[in-house]
Design an enzyme around this catalytic site. Structure first.
Site, mmCIF file in Angstrom:
data_model
loop_
_atom_site.group_PDB
_atom_site.id
_atom_site.type_symbol
_atom_site.label_atom_id
_atom_site.label_comp_id
_atom_site.label_asym_id
_atom_site.label_seq_id
_atom_site.Cartn_x
_atom_site.Cartn_y
_atom_site.Cartn_z
ATOM 1 N N LYS A 9 0.824 -1.208 0.000
ATOM 2 C CA LYS A 9 0.000 0.000 0.000
ATOM 3 C C LYS A 9 0.863 1.265 0.000
ATOM 4 O O LYS A 9 2.081 1.200 0.255
ATOM 5 C CB LYS A 9 -0.959 -0.059 1.199
ATOM 6 C CG LYS A 9 -1.946 -1.247 1.128
ATOM 7 C CD LYS A 9 -2.955 -1.227 2.270
ATOM 8 C CE LYS A 9 -3.934 -2.401 2.143
ATOM 9 N NZ LYS A 9 -5.002 -2.348 3.181
ATOM 10 N N TYR A 50 -12.232 -2.822 -3.979
ATOM 11 C CA TYR A 50 -12.821 -2.732 -2.642
ATOM 12 C C TYR A 50 -14.344 -2.588 -2.680
ATOM 13 O O TYR A 50 -14.943 -2.126 -1.709
ATOM 14 C CB TYR A 50 -12.183 -1.586 -1.866
ATOM 15 C CG TYR A 50 -10.826 -1.922 -1.262
ATOM 16 C CD1 TYR A 50 -10.647 -3.082 -0.497
ATOM 17 C CD2 TYR A 50 -9.728 -1.070 -1.427
ATOM 18 C CE1 TYR A 50 -9.420 -3.386 0.068
ATOM 19 C CE2 TYR A 50 -8.491 -1.365 -0.862
ATOM 20 C CZ TYR A 50 -8.346 -2.525 -0.105
ATOM 21 O OH TYR A 50 -7.118 -2.819 0.461
ATOM 22 N N PHE A 58 -15.633 3.307 6.566
ATOM 23 C CA PHE A 58 -14.203 3.456 6.253
ATOM 24 C C PHE A 58 -13.907 3.431 4.758
ATOM 25 O O PHE A 58 -12.762 3.599 4.354
ATOM 26 C CB PHE A 58 -13.370 2.399 6.988
ATOM 27 C CG PHE A 58 -13.676 0.961 6.601
ATOM 28 C CD1 PHE A 58 -13.103 0.393 5.469
ATOM 29 C CD2 PHE A 58 -14.502 0.172 7.393
ATOM 30 C CE1 PHE A 58 -13.354 -0.927 5.119
ATOM 31 C CE2 PHE A 58 -14.764 -1.148 7.058
ATOM 32 C CZ PHE A 58 -14.195 -1.699 5.908
ATOM 33 N N ARG A 86 -1.666 -14.181 3.979
ATOM 34 C CA ARG A 86 -2.524 -13.570 5.008
ATOM 35 C C ARG A 86 -1.856 -13.713 6.380
ATOM 36 O O ARG A 86 -1.903 -12.815 7.208
ATOM 37 C CB ARG A 86 -3.906 -14.233 5.022
ATOM 38 C CG ARG A 86 -4.704 -14.054 3.746
ATOM 39 C CD ARG A 86 -5.299 -12.686 3.584
ATOM 40 N NE ARG A 86 -6.327 -12.390 4.557
ATOM 41 C CZ ARG A 86 -7.065 -11.279 4.531
ATOM 42 N NH1 ARG A 86 -6.869 -10.355 3.581
ATOM 43 N NH2 ARG A 86 -7.978 -11.064 5.452
ATOM 44 N N ARG A 103 2.262 -6.486 9.375
ATOM 45 C CA ARG A 103 1.472 -5.440 10.026
ATOM 46 C C ARG A 103 1.878 -5.283 11.490
ATOM 47 O O ARG A 103 1.926 -4.173 12.012
ATOM 48 C CB ARG A 103 -0.018 -5.769 9.890
ATOM 49 C CG ARG A 103 -0.527 -5.571 8.457
ATOM 50 C CD ARG A 103 -1.889 -6.196 8.235
ATOM 51 N NE ARG A 103 -2.493 -5.825 6.957
ATOM 52 C CZ ARG A 103 -3.600 -6.378 6.467
ATOM 53 N NH1 ARG A 103 -4.202 -7.339 7.145
ATOM 54 N NH2 ARG A 103 -4.084 -5.979 5.305
ATOM 55 N N ASN A 113 -2.230 -0.089 6.796
ATOM 56 C CA ASN A 113 -1.730 -1.369 7.300
ATOM 57 C C ASN A 113 -0.847 -2.104 6.280
ATOM 58 O O ASN A 113 -0.753 -3.324 6.283
ATOM 59 C CB ASN A 113 -2.897 -2.235 7.804
ATOM 60 C CG ASN A 113 -3.892 -2.556 6.707
ATOM 61 O OD1 ASN A 113 -3.686 -2.183 5.553
ATOM 62 N ND2 ASN A 113 -4.946 -3.264 7.044
ATOM 63 N N HIS A 116 -1.954 -5.566 1.211
ATOM 64 C CA HIS A 116 -3.168 -6.311 0.913
ATOM 65 C C HIS A 116 -2.761 -7.667 0.353
ATOM 66 O O HIS A 116 -1.830 -7.758 -0.448
ATOM 67 C CB HIS A 116 -4.023 -5.594 -0.137
ATOM 68 C CG HIS A 116 -5.019 -6.517 -0.785
ATOM 69 N ND1 HIS A 116 -6.210 -6.843 -0.186
ATOM 70 C CD2 HIS A 116 -4.961 -7.243 -1.924
ATOM 71 C CE1 HIS A 116 -6.843 -7.713 -0.953
ATOM 72 N NE2 HIS A 116 -6.114 -7.973 -2.020
ATOM 73 N N GLU A 127 -9.279 -10.592 -8.245
ATOM 74 C CA GLU A 127 -8.345 -9.470 -8.112
ATOM 75 C C GLU A 127 -7.237 -9.528 -9.163
ATOM 76 O O GLU A 127 -6.801 -8.488 -9.669
ATOM 77 C CB GLU A 127 -7.768 -9.459 -6.691
ATOM 78 C CG GLU A 127 -8.836 -9.127 -5.643
ATOM 79 C CD GLU A 127 -8.389 -9.372 -4.213
ATOM 80 O OE1 GLU A 127 -7.215 -9.767 -3.995
ATOM 81 O OE2 GLU A 127 -9.219 -9.180 -3.304
HETATM 82 P P1 GTP Z 1 -7.041 -5.936 2.634
HETATM 83 O O1 GTP Z 1 -6.017 -6.968 2.399
HETATM 84 O O2 GTP Z 1 -6.573 -4.536 2.358
HETATM 85 O O3 GTP Z 1 -8.349 -6.260 1.943
HETATM 86 O O4 GTP Z 1 -7.272 -5.977 4.207
HETATM 87 P P2 GTP Z 1 -8.091 -7.033 5.034
HETATM 88 O O5 GTP Z 1 -8.615 -8.126 4.143
HETATM 89 O O6 GTP Z 1 -7.261 -7.404 6.212
HETATM 90 O O7 GTP Z 1 -9.294 -6.140 5.565
HETATM 91 P P3 GTP Z 1 -10.701 -5.819 4.873
HETATM 92 O O8 GTP Z 1 -10.791 -6.404 3.498
HETATM 93 O O9 GTP Z 1 -11.760 -6.120 5.861
HETATM 94 O O10 GTP Z 1 -10.623 -4.226 4.769
HETATM 95 C C1 GTP Z 1 -9.910 -3.621 3.703
HETATM 96 C C2 GTP Z 1 -9.084 -2.482 4.253
HETATM 97 O O11 GTP Z 1 -9.955 -1.476 4.751
HETATM 98 C C3 GTP Z 1 -8.211 -2.844 5.443
HETATM 99 O O12 GTP Z 1 -6.970 -3.355 5.076
HETATM 100 C C4 GTP Z 1 -8.052 -1.509 6.128
HETATM 101 O O13 GTP Z 1 -7.048 -0.737 5.458
HETATM 102 C C5 GTP Z 1 -9.401 -0.877 5.885
HETATM 103 N N1 GTP Z 1 -10.302 -1.156 6.996
HETATM 104 C C6 GTP Z 1 -10.979 -2.295 7.248
HETATM 105 N N2 GTP Z 1 -11.717 -2.202 8.352
HETATM 106 C C7 GTP Z 1 -11.519 -0.946 8.813
HETATM 107 C C8 GTP Z 1 -12.011 -0.221 9.927
HETATM 108 O O14 GTP Z 1 -12.785 -0.706 10.744
HETATM 109 N N3 GTP Z 1 -11.552 1.048 10.055
HETATM 110 C C9 GTP Z 1 -10.701 1.602 9.174
HETATM 111 N N4 GTP Z 1 -10.294 2.860 9.351
HETATM 112 N N5 GTP Z 1 -10.210 0.950 8.117
HETATM 113 C C10 GTP Z 1 -10.609 -0.305 7.930
HETATM 114 MG MG MG Z 2 -9.705 -7.744 2.362
#
Ligand code: GTP
Ligand code: MG
Length: 136
Positions: A9, A50, A58, A86, A103, A113, A116, A127
């Site tokens: 990222k 996304y 968010f 992961r 992370r 974070n 991805h 993707e």
């Molecule tokens: P990705 O690999 O980026 O998809 O992350 P993930 O699979 O661990 O998380 P998810 O797909 O649920 O959410 C995508 C991204 O949105 C996360 O990596 C965070 O950067 C952001 N995100 C998710 N949940 C939150 C939240 O509760 N608050 C905030 N600020 N950001 C969030």
């Molecule tokens: Mg995700």
């Protein structure tokens, strides 16, 4: 073996952590990076990527952050690479992520974070089509 889509990222690129993170991926036995590109993501790509989060509080700041600078997009191939990446990344919230994970070692903010990685075979196929359509 499996393929997964990884994004380093904009925070990882800005902080100069891409080499460190790529090294961790390369050191895993049998995993190979088979595509790699530095690119700035447009709104359309981010909406596709996304889309599942559209409407969540968010979502807008997430898309703004993801467009704020270049990312490193990669395809990584190898044995159990979806689950493995992961695990290497750690949980979404960096404070909940164990030290030793990417992370957990470098992150503090949930949004910023660092990395991805696709969360399933279905996500990975979807993707890879978005980021590397020629490789789908
Ligand atoms: P990705 O690999 O980026 O998809 O992350 P993930 O699979 O661990 O998380 P998810 O797909 O649920 O959410 C995508 C991204 O949105 C996360 O990596 C965070 O950067 C952001 N995100 C998710 N949940 C939150 C939240 O509760 N608050 C905030 N600020 N950001 C969030
Ligand atoms: Mg995700």
């Amino acid at each position: 073996s499996q393929r997964t889509l990884v994004l380093l990222k904009p925070d990882a690129v800005r902080r100069g952590l891409t080499g460190e993170i790529i090294s961790r991926i390369e050191r895993k036995a049998g995993w190979r990076i088979t595509a790699l590109e530095l690119r700035t993501l447009d709104q359309d790509t981010l909406e596709q990527h996304y889309g599942e989060h559209k409407g969540k509080p968010f979502y807008e700041p997430l898309v703004e952050f993801m467009a704020s600078g270049p990312v490193v997009a990669m395809i990584v191939e190898g044995e159990r690479v979806i689950e493995g990446l992961r695990q290497l990344a750690g949980p979404t919230d960096p404070i909940a992520a164990a030290p030793g994970s990417i992370r957990g070692d470098y992150g503090v903010i949930v949004r910023e974070n660092l990395i991805h990685a696709s969360d399933s075979e279905e996500s990975s196929a979807r993707e890879i089509k978005i980021f590397f359509p020629g490789r789908a």
